[in-house]
Write a protein that holds these residues in place. Structure first.
Motif, mmCIF file in Angstrom:
data_model
loop_
_atom_site.group_PDB
_atom_site.id
_atom_site.type_symbol
_atom_site.label_atom_id
_atom_site.label_comp_id
_atom_site.label_asym_id
_atom_site.label_seq_id
_atom_site.Cartn_x
_atom_site.Cartn_y
_atom_site.Cartn_z
ATOM 1 N N LEU A 1 -9.958 8.363 -5.927
ATOM 2 C CA LEU A 1 -8.806 7.178 -5.708
ATOM 3 C C LEU A 1 -8.413 7.020 -4.668
ATOM 4 N N PRO A 2 -8.186 5.604 -3.912
ATOM 5 C CA PRO A 2 -8.076 4.871 -2.583
ATOM 6 C C PRO A 2 -6.208 4.813 -3.349
ATOM 7 N N LEU A 3 -6.219 5.487 -1.547
ATOM 8 C CA LEU A 3 -4.805 5.899 -1.421
ATOM 9 C C LEU A 3 -4.932 5.080 0.038
ATOM 10 N N ASP A 4 -3.268 3.929 0.231
ATOM 11 C CA ASP A 4 -3.133 3.388 0.984
ATOM 12 C C ASP A 4 -2.404 3.828 2.148
ATOM 13 N N VAL A 5 -2.141 4.181 3.363
ATOM 14 C CA VAL A 5 -1.696 5.475 4.120
ATOM 15 C C VAL A 5 -0.425 4.038 4.855
ATOM 16 N N PRO A 6 0.704 3.917 4.769
ATOM 17 C CA PRO A 6 1.227 3.032 5.516
ATOM 18 C C PRO A 6 1.593 3.135 6.300
ATOM 19 N N ASP A 7 2.349 2.216 7.663
ATOM 20 C CA ASP A 7 2.980 3.081 8.838
ATOM 21 C C ASP A 7 3.827 2.264 8.250
ATOM 22 N N THR A 8 4.993 2.957 8.366
ATOM 23 C CA THR A 8 6.376 2.660 7.835
ATOM 24 C C THR A 8 6.608 3.112 8.932
ATOM 25 N N GLY A 9 6.401 3.498 10.414
ATOM 26 C CA GLY A 9 7.436 3.797 10.929
ATOM 27 C C GLY A 9 7.927 5.034 11.223
ATOM 28 N N SER A 10 8.139 6.385 10.177
ATOM 29 C CA SER A 10 8.307 7.399 9.801
ATOM 30 C C SER A 10 7.573 8.305 9.296
ATOM 31 N N LEU A 11 7.460 10.145 9.652
ATOM 32 C CA LEU A 11 6.438 10.381 8.698
ATOM 33 C C LEU A 11 7.025 10.961 7.064
ATOM 34 N N ARG A 12 8.459 11.195 7.467
ATOM 35 C CA ARG A 12 9.290 10.760 6.481
ATOM 36 C C ARG A 12 8.443 8.919 5.559
ATOM 37 N N GLY A 13 8.971 8.616 5.545
ATOM 38 C CA GLY A 13 8.360 6.729 5.064
ATOM 39 C C GLY A 13 7.110 7.321 4.805
ATOM 40 N N ASP A 14 6.231 7.525 5.193
ATOM 41 C CA ASP A 14 4.553 7.377 5.391
ATOM 42 C C ASP A 14 4.319 8.234 4.160
ATOM 43 N N LEU A 15 4.940 9.802 4.118
ATOM 44 C CA LEU A 15 4.781 10.401 2.981
ATOM 45 C C LEU A 15 5.478 9.749 1.651
ATOM 46 N N LEU A 16 6.221 9.651 1.490
ATOM 47 C CA LEU A 16 7.157 8.718 0.550
ATOM 48 C C LEU A 16 6.251 7.773 -0.169
ATOM 49 N N ALA A 17 6.116 7.264 0.444
ATOM 50 C CA ALA A 17 5.257 6.003 0.504
ATOM 51 C C ALA A 17 3.526 6.391 -0.517
ATOM 52 N N VAL A 18 3.379 7.079 0.243
ATOM 53 C CA VAL A 18 2.148 7.634 0.039
ATOM 54 C C VAL A 18 2.082 8.672 -1.295
ATOM 55 N N MET A 19 3.383 8.865 -1.568
ATOM 56 C CA MET A 19 3.399 10.223 -2.965
ATOM 57 C C MET A 19 4.548 9.014 -4.309
ATOM 58 N N GLU A 20 4.988 7.718 -3.718
ATOM 59 C CA GLU A 20 4.807 7.262 -4.789
ATOM 60 C C GLU A 20 3.508 5.832 -5.185
ATOM 61 N N GLN A 21 2.249 6.101 -4.923
ATOM 62 C CA GLN A 21 1.219 5.562 -4.693
ATOM 63 C C GLN A 21 -0.015 6.742 -5.210
ATOM 64 N N VAL A 22 0.851 7.520 -5.347
ATOM 65 C CA VAL A 22 -0.047 8.999 -6.416
ATOM 66 C C VAL A 22 1.211 9.203 -7.379
ATOM 67 N N ASN A 23 2.073 9.061 -7.177
ATOM 68 C CA ASN A 23 2.592 9.049 -8.692
ATOM 69 C C ASN A 23 2.913 8.199 -9.556
ATOM 70 N N GLN A 24 2.574 6.658 -9.443
ATOM 71 C CA GLN A 24 1.865 5.807 -10.102
ATOM 72 C C GLN A 24 0.732 5.369 -10.455
ATOM 73 N N THR A 25 -0.252 6.035 -9.802
ATOM 74 C CA THR A 25 -1.573 6.381 -10.156
ATOM 75 C C THR A 25 -1.796 7.557 -11.559
ATOM 76 N N LEU A 26 -0.967 8.584 -11.253
ATOM 77 C CA LEU A 26 -0.968 10.141 -12.710
ATOM 78 C C LEU A 26 -0.487 9.269 -13.588
ATOM 79 N N VAL A 27 0.686 8.224 -12.988
ATOM 80 C CA VAL A 27 1.052 7.527 -14.917
ATOM 81 C C VAL A 27 -0.047 6.663 -15.017
ATOM 82 N N GLY A 28 -0.166 6.172 -14.148
ATOM 83 C CA GLY A 28 -1.186 5.398 -14.995
ATOM 84 C C GLY A 28 -2.451 5.693 -15.565
ATOM 85 N N LEU A 29 -3.513 7.108 -15.258
ATOM 86 C CA LEU A 29 -4.230 8.174 -15.511
ATOM 87 C C LEU A 29 -3.573 8.568 -16.797
ATOM 88 N N THR A 30 -1.850 8.885 -17.052
ATOM 89 C CA THR A 30 -1.799 9.950 -17.938
ATOM 90 C C THR A 30 -1.999 8.821 -19.096
#
Length: 108
Positions: free
Chosen positions: A69-98
């Motif tokens: 599954l493709p993930l769009d790794v954003p550049d939010t300007g902070s590592l924390r922001g990047d990780l939160l954005a990626v985790m949100e994508q993963v969460n949405q993908t898993l919810v859809g797959l479930t």
């Protein structure tokens, strides 16, 4: 030109891709060893040499599908922001797959 027989990782990826595609299109019931073999361009004995049964194959196919599954790794300007954005994508993908899995399994 004579086609060469696929082996190793190339063959395994073709099989996993076929099983994952069948699952997404038709659910658990659509993933038969015969259909996976046909879609992957191989034979059932080749599948049974690698997987004991369809559940084992489907488990590996789900892992393959999730890893692809493709993930769009954003550049939010902070590592924390990047990780939160990626985790949100993963969460949405898993919810859809479930949801897809639940609908398919309910019909089985």
């Amino acid at each position: 030109m004579v086609a060469t027989r696929r082996r190793g990782r190339e063959l395994e990826e073709a099989i996993l891709r076929a099983a994952w595609s069948l699952f997404l299109d038709g659910g658990y019931a659509a993933v038969t060893m015969q259909q996976v073999a046909e879609d992957a361009g191989t034979s059932k004995p080749v599948l049974y040499r690698r997987w004991a049964d369809r559940d084992a194959l489907l488990g590996d196919a789900m892992g393959y599908g999730l890893r692809s599954l493709p993930l769009d790794v954003p550049d939010t300007g902070s590592l924390r922001g990047d990780l939160l954005a990626v985790m949100e994508q993963v969460n949405q993908t898993l919810v859809g797959l479930t949801a897809v899995m639940s609908v398919h399994l309910a019909g089985y």
